[in-house]
Scaffold this active site. Structure first.
Site, short mmCIF file in Angstrom:
data_model
loop_
_atom_site.label_atom_id
_atom_site.label_comp_id
_atom_site.label_asym_id
_atom_site.label_seq_id
_atom_site.Cartn_x
_atom_site.Cartn_y
_atom_site.Cartn_z
N ASN A 264 0.97 -1.21 -0.04
CA ASN A 264 0.05 0.13 0.09
C ASN A 264 0.99 1.39 0.06
OD1 ASN A 264 0.34 -0.91 2.82
ND2 ASN A 264 -0.81 0.86 3.44
N GLU B 230 0.43 5.38 0.69
CA GLU B 230 -0.52 6.47 1.16
C GLU B 230 0.09 7.81 0.72
OE1 GLU B 230 -1.91 4.15 4.97
OE2 GLU B 230 -0.75 5.77 5.42
N ASN B 231 -0.83 8.95 0.86
CA ASN B 231 -0.37 10.19 0.34
C ASN B 231 -1.40 10.96 1.27
OD1 ASN B 231 -0.69 12.57 -1.52
ND2 ASN B 231 0.65 11.16 -2.69
N TYR C 238 -5.28 12.46 0.72
CA TYR C 238 -6.36 11.47 0.55
C TYR C 238 -7.48 11.50 -0.60
CZ TYR C 238 -4.78 9.36 5.08
OH TYR C 238 -3.86 8.86 6.17
N GLU D 47 -3.09 -4.55 -3.15
CA GLU D 47 -3.57 -5.39 -4.11
C GLU D 47 -3.48 -5.00 -5.43
OE1 GLU D 47 -4.80 -4.68 -1.04
OE2 GLU D 47 -6.22 -6.04 -0.24
N CYS E 156 -10.45 -3.13 -4.25
CA CYS E 156 -9.68 -4.20 -4.55
C CYS E 156 -10.28 -5.41 -5.14
CB CYS E 156 -8.70 -4.54 -3.59
SG CYS E 156 -7.39 -3.23 -3.26
#
Length: 160
Positions: A62, A64-65, A68, A75, A115
């Site tokens: 995963n 992240e940023n 959002y 996945e 996903c």
């Protein structure tokens, strides 16, 4: 009115050691990937590993940023990387391992809805089920033989 009944079947393994060797190997790749996830905001780390029909394994984590929802799940990172690097190859299975820096995750954690939709798109594209293995950081592992078990009334290109 007509009643619609769906039935799903999952296999639950009490530990990683109970898995068949090929599945155990794939999950070990997901576990290793999880350790390199970029999750500075949620502190929830996910690793995924897909195996192609020729035995090639592609991992994803995963990402992240701060803006959002610009991040992406492990996945989908793994699926899209596999589809980009190996166009035309069939995805046979995906393994997912998730852990939280905030506490223990011993129960199997399934893929999110986005996903699931992405995985089923590849199932539909290839005309073959994709096995999904998922677990927390340790403990039991759940095996679904197809995304249809997780998303029985799925949206697909036929609706477009």
């Amino acid at each position: 009115m007509k009643k619609i009944v769906t039935e799903t079947t999952f296999l639950r393994y009490d530990s990683l050691d109970e898995l068949p060797e090929a599945s155990k190997n794939l999950m070990k790749h997901a576990i290793q990937a999880r350790k390199t996830a970029y999750a500075p905001y949620s502190r929830f780390r996910v690793g995924a590993a897909v195996i192609l029909d020729d035995g090639t394994i592609v991992i994803g984590t995963n990402q992240e940023n701060a803006a959002y929802p610009s991040g992406l799940c492990a996945e989908r990172v793994a699926l899209y990387a596999a589809a980009s690097a190996y166009p035309g190859k069939i995805i046979s299975a995906i393994a997912i391992s998730a852990a939280s820096d905030k506490g223990d995750t011993h129960e199997p954690i399934p893929p999110c809805g986005s996903c699931r939709q992405s995985i089923i798109e590849y199932e539909q594209r290839d005309g073959r089920p994709i096995s999904i293995l998922f677990m927390g950081e340790d403990g039991a592992v759940i095996l679904s033989q197809s995304t249809k078990n997780l998303l029985p009334l799925s949206f697909d290109k036929n609706f477009l």
